[in-house]
Design an enzyme around this catalytic site. Structure first.
Site, PDB file in Angstrom:
ATOM      1  N   ARG A 290      37.182  12.432  -9.452  1.00 30.91           N
ATOM      2  CA  ARG A 290      37.621  12.374  -8.046  1.00 30.91           C
ATOM      3  C   ARG A 290      38.814  11.424  -7.850  1.00 30.91           C
ATOM      4  NH1 ARG A 290      32.923  10.720  -4.403  1.00 30.91           N
ATOM      5  NH2 ARG A 290      32.392   9.504  -6.240  1.00 30.91           N
ATOM      6  N   GLU A 291      39.751  11.481  -8.780  1.00 31.47           N
ATOM      7  CA  GLU A 291      40.918  10.609  -8.678  1.00 31.47           C
ATOM      8  C   GLU A 291      41.706  10.874  -7.392  1.00 31.47           C
ATOM      9  OE1 GLU A 291      40.014  12.244 -11.357  1.00 31.47           O
ATOM     10  OE2 GLU A 291      39.938  10.850 -13.055  1.00 31.47           O
TER      11      GLU A 291
ATOM     12  N   CYS B  92      34.052  15.068  -0.793  1.00 31.41           N
ATOM     13  CA  CYS B  92      33.453  15.895  -1.830  1.00 31.41           C
ATOM     14  C   CYS B  92      31.939  15.852  -1.690  1.00 31.41           C
ATOM     15  CB  CYS B  92      33.831  15.371  -3.206  1.00 31.41           C
ATOM     16  SG  CYS B  92      35.610  15.335  -3.480  1.00 31.41           S
TER      17      CYS B  92
ATOM     18  N   TRP C 229      22.845  24.598   0.545  1.00 34.81           N
ATOM     19  CA  TRP C 229      23.619  23.435   0.112  1.00 34.81           C
ATOM     20  C   TRP C 229      23.335  23.002  -1.320  1.00 34.81           C
ATOM     21  CZ3 TRP C 229      23.394  20.447   5.435  1.00 34.81           C
ATOM     22  CH2 TRP C 229      24.355  21.017   6.292  1.00 34.81           C
TER      23      TRP C 229
ATOM     24  N   GLU D 111      25.590  30.022   8.700  1.00 36.27           N
ATOM     25  CA  GLU D 111      26.656  30.012   7.697  1.00 36.27           C
ATOM     26  C   GLU D 111      26.226  30.642   6.386  1.00 36.27           C
ATOM     27  OE1 GLU D 111      26.954  25.603   7.142  1.00 36.27           O
ATOM     28  OE2 GLU D 111      27.067  26.173   5.039  1.00 36.27           O
TER      29      GLU D 111
ATOM     30  N   HIS E 197      16.313  23.007  14.641  1.00 33.56           N
ATOM     31  CA  HIS E 197      17.645  22.642  15.134  1.00 33.56           C
ATOM     32  C   HIS E 197      18.716  23.392  14.361  1.00 33.56           C
ATOM     33  CE1 HIS E 197      21.259  20.413  16.000  1.00 33.56           C
ATOM     34  NE2 HIS E 197      21.346  20.011  14.756  1.00 33.56           N
TER      35      HIS E 197
ATOM     36  N   HIS F 127      29.887  14.140  18.243  1.00 35.55           N
ATOM     37  CA  HIS F 127      31.010  13.998  17.315  1.00 35.55           C
ATOM     38  C   HIS F 127      32.056  13.019  17.812  1.00 35.55           C
ATOM     39  CE1 HIS F 127      29.057  17.842  16.496  1.00 35.55           C
ATOM     40  NE2 HIS F 127      29.222  17.474  15.250  1.00 35.55           N
TER      41      HIS F 127
HETATM   42  N1  GLN Z   1      17.655  15.872  11.569  1.00 37.45           N
HETATM   43  C1  GLN Z   1      18.979  15.837  11.074  1.00 37.45           C
HETATM   44  C2  GLN Z   1      19.715  14.618  11.645  1.00 37.45           C
HETATM   45  O1  GLN Z   1      19.451  14.266  12.739  1.00 37.45           O
HETATM   46  C3  GLN Z   1      19.758  17.089  11.461  1.00 37.45           C
HETATM   47  C4  GLN Z   1      21.128  17.090  10.884  1.00 37.45           C
HETATM   48  C5  GLN Z   1      21.892  18.385  11.076  1.00 37.45           C
HETATM   49  O2  GLN Z   1      21.630  19.137  11.952  1.00 37.45           O
HETATM   50  N2  GLN Z   1      22.881  18.621  10.291  1.00 37.45           N
HETATM   51  O3  GLN Z   1      20.552  14.032  11.012  1.00 37.45           O
HETATM   52 ZN    ZN Z   2      23.026  19.425  13.837  1.00 38.36          ZN
END
Ligand code: GLN
Ligand code: ZN
Length: 762
Positions: A16-17, A526, A571, A615, A651, A704
């Site tokens: 990861r340079e 990364c 993931w 996704e 969620h 965010h």
């Molecule tokens: N329970 C996780 C958090 O609160 C949910 C994260 C997510 O939705 N990506 O971090």
């Molecule tokens: Zn989330």
């Protein structure tokens, strides 16, 4: 002679340079010159490796300081007006400002939008299109990198550019009335022609245009645009050959169009797009074009089955592509796999022998081409056969008990037998909650202090006892804080988790973790996905210690927090010796046991997060129903073992869920939290159309941003939701986890949120 191509090589460097150099540059610790030198070193090492490995055609301009789509934005001079760029060549600071936003004298701008690159976990910068936008060649990068590559690998250097059609289709019109296909494509084509002309004049033999958009469903209008695009480029190409690279699936209806394009070669993904081979068999391929056969999986980390790939290549040869017109390649750019499996000295030798990262994959492609030409490297094939044999027969990959259990549960068609409406009544008795109950999505701010402690624990500078005591202290603090704020359903804060997938992977059988297995996610970020190599089992409870402890501190209901099976799957690098659906079902069964353990600890609500449900969806529409079917089933396996009075929550983040509402509802979760803050209207429109009969918590504020929204603002959001959704089913919560936020803004924001809920009750 069969040629060997590579479509792209990882750009982060073997350790990861690039990350270190770029982040240093952003902090002002590394000069532009220093950054450029570090980049040049990475490119050089990549080219030398590929040349020595025996590739006939080696990519250049596959390097990027941030993202290859952003490079195309710079090349075309498509810099949005807000960056105050004055023309000329796009300088590094303008480039990074588009990627990350910027705050310096005279400039305060947000970044361009970033989104997932097809179905990968790589993110690209979304091009923006405006009314009367002009495009002009504004970057020297492809030409400079071509010269640089020539100096190392000579005539084998092959510049790579994002194809014009994909560029336009990946972008977004920012002004009303702008049609990317009609208004933008012809203009960017002029610049592409100029670039191609220059590369041709500079002596390139091939230029590669990446058109992954062709593996998605495309309209006839888009396929017409494809033809226009390459006709235009063909006029400008001079002596250079054009390669159109498709990947991540089969090309479907685009096959016929691709076959007749005035180009010199087309790359096909034969791993994810096995159908491409059927097209070749059925329809043939024109004599004068090169068929680049992507038989080495560029999306996963497993050793290639060389004999099987050889079979595919021989099959292609039988159907008319042979000699110099057949080239062997990875299925896509190797950007999506780590650099070098030989670095993984911490893995046992057997497991390591099953893996192939970018370097190993290049060697596999070369070995295949040689073998096809009758120059088989016996030792290489022998080692491959032995490693595959060890993987196939290994006891480590198969756990008969797991298989038996999964089969049994699947046969019982998992699901909760009491309908949601009735469960609602039962749960209301047991969980006396006010209307508009308030809660969070799970994590609380992961402060420097928490990260530092984790690092010290990992480096063995802190004992396990001390680390656990520290985490419990943090957990207690956050439970107290939530009581003080007045939230109704509490969480333990997730301080013990570094990452929502890695945490569980480390506690489950069947997962392996690499040391240097990094892949670029976006910019300098990364990720190191776990490798699922064997049957997944849960040797012992994973979360009860933390969650049980947190519940013991409060009378209020405390939610158990788990990552869902689909997300753990999406993931990770997933084993390829059985369908993804089977691996997902195994993970689901392990989680089912965890849910039951939480329930017997007295936990009344269990939240199973599935942020990647959307996704993870296949790129082709026709493949989606099957995926959704097993994805939903996996969630049901995890969640349906509980008693009626136990509430299941889930969620999902940033997803355009409008078109999968049926499936989301089929998860049968009692409460669904969804991200909403970016597009209230969209969300409400969805719920106007789809009558959702269970609990919903549309995020009332955007996590965010560090902004602290006021009570009125959140109350207004709630009122808007209450108009469309049954107020009796509404939950009040942020739109995602708080782990990236600070307590400074989190505490006042949550207080405002609770106040907004109280006003609603009143
Ligand atoms: N329970 C996780 C958090 O609160 C949910 C994260 C997510 O939705 N990506 O971090
Ligand atoms: Zn989330």
């Amino acid at each position: 002679m069969t040629f060997v191509f590579n479509l792209g090589f990882p750009r982060i460097g073997r350790r990861r340079e690039l990350k270190k150099a770029t982040e240093g540059y952003w902090k002002g610790a590394v000069s532009e010159k220093g950054l450029r030198e570090a980049a040049r070193e990475i490119r050089r090492a990549n080219w030398i490796f590929q040349k020595d490995a025996g590739l006939d055609s080696i990519p250049c301009n596959d390097f990027s300081f941030y993202d290859h789509v952003l490079d195309a934005v710079a090349l075309l001079g498509a810099v949005p007006p807000r960056y105050g760029w004055k023309g000329g060549t796009v300088d590094l600071d303008t480039y990074f400002a588009m990627a990350r936003g910027a705050q310096r004298e005279g400039l305060d701008v947000t970044a361009m939008e970033m989104t997932k690159w097809f179905d990968t976990n790589y993110h690209y910068i979304v091009p923006e299109f405006y009314q009367n936008q002009e495009f002009r060649l504004s970057s020297e990068k492809p030409f400079e990198e071509f010269e640089e590559a020539k100096a190392v690998v000579g005539g084998r250097a092959r510049p790579v550019l994002v194809g014009p059609l994909s560029f336009v289709l990946l972008g977004k019109a920012k002004d009303e009335g702008v049609s990317p296909l009609r208004d933008v494509l012809p203009k960017v084509l002029d610049v592409y022609k100029e670039a191609l002309g220059r590369l041709s004049a500079a002596g390139a033999e091939w230029v590669q245009f990446d058109e992954p958009c062709l593996v998605q469903d495309r309209s006839s209008e888009e396929l017409e645009a494809l033809k226009r695009t390459y006709q235009a480029l063909a006029e400008a190409k001079g002596g250079v050959k054009i390669l159109v690279a498709t990947y991540f699936g089969h090309v479907g209806d685009a096959y016929d169009a691709l076959a007749v394009l005035p180009v010199d070669g087309v790359a096909f993904d034969l791993v994810r797009g096995r159908r491409n081979l059927d097209f070749l068999r059925e329809k043939g391929f024109p004599r004068e074009k090169t068929f680049v056969a992507g038989v080495v999986d560029g999306r996963n980390v497993w050793l290639n089955d060389l004999e099987a790939s050889l079979g595919l290549l021989q099959d292609a040869r039988k159907h008319g592509v042979a000699g110099e017109r057949l080239a062997v390649a990875p299925s896509c750019s190797l950007l999506h796999v780590p650099v070098d499996a030989d670095q993984e000295s911490a893995l046992d030798a057997e497991l390591r022998s099953w893996l192939a990262f970018a370097k190993q994959k290049v060697r596999e492609a070369v070995a295949l081409a040689r073998a096809l030409d009758g120059r088989r490297d016996e030792a290489f094939f022998d080692a491959n056969r032995k490693a595959l044999e060890s993987r196939r027969t290994s006891k480590r990959t198969r756990n008969p008990q797991v298989r038996e259990r999964v089969e049994k549960i699947l046969a019982s068609s998992p699901g909760r037998s009491t309908p949601a409406g009735e469960r609602f009544k039962i749960q209301r008795e047991r969980l006396p909650l006010p209307s508009f109950p308030t809660t969070t999505i799970g994590s609380f701010p992961q402060t420097q202090e928490v990260r530092k402690a984790r690092l010290r624990f990992r480096k063995k500078e802190m004992s396990e006892t001390d680390y656990k005591a520290f985490l419990k202290e943090k957990t207690r603090d956050v439970v107290e804080l939530q009581e003080e704020i007045g939230l109704d359903v509490l969480v333990h804060g997730e301080f013990e988790r570094n990452d929502m997938v890695e945490y569980f992977g480390e506690l489950l059988d069947g997962f392996a973790f690499t040391q240097y297995g990094w892949v670029q996610s976006y910019g300098s970020r990364c990720v190191k996905p776990p490798v699922i190599f064997g049957d997944v089992a849960r040797p012992r409870p994973m979360t009860t210690e933390w969650i049980g402890y947190a519940q013991s501190l409060t009378k209020k209901p405390l939610k158990g927090m788990l990552t869902g099976p689909v997300t753990i799957l999406t993931w990770s690098f997933v084993r390829d010796d059985q369908p993804r659906s089977e691996t997902c079902a195994q993970i689901a069964v392990a989680l089912r046991d965890e849910v039951l353990d939480l329930e017997s600890e007295g936990i009344r609500i269990v939240q199973i997060d599935e942020p990647t449900l959307r996704e993870g969806m296949p790129l082709r529409k026709e493949e989606r129903p099957e995926y959704l079917d097993w994805a939903v089933r996996s969630f049901l396996i995890s969640s349906s073992g509980v008693r009626d009075e136990t509430q299941i929550h889930t969620h999902m983040c940033y997803c355009e869920f409008g078109d999968i509402m049926e499936s989301i509802s089929a998860l049968d979760a009692d409460v669904l939290y969804i991200e909403n803050s970016r597009s209230d209207q969209e969300l409400l429109d969805v719920f106007k159309k789809f009558r959702y009969d269970k609990g919903v918590g549309p995020g009332v504020y955007d996590i965010h941003s560090p902004r602290v929204p006021g009570v009125e603002e959140m109350e207004e959001n709630l009122r808007a939701s209450a108009k469309v959704l049954d107020p009796g089913h509404l939950w009040v919560n942020p739109d995602c986890g708080l782990k990236t936020r600070g307590f400074e803004e989190t505490t006042p924001t949550l207080k405002n949120m609770v106040a907004a809920a109280k006003r609603m009750r009143a």
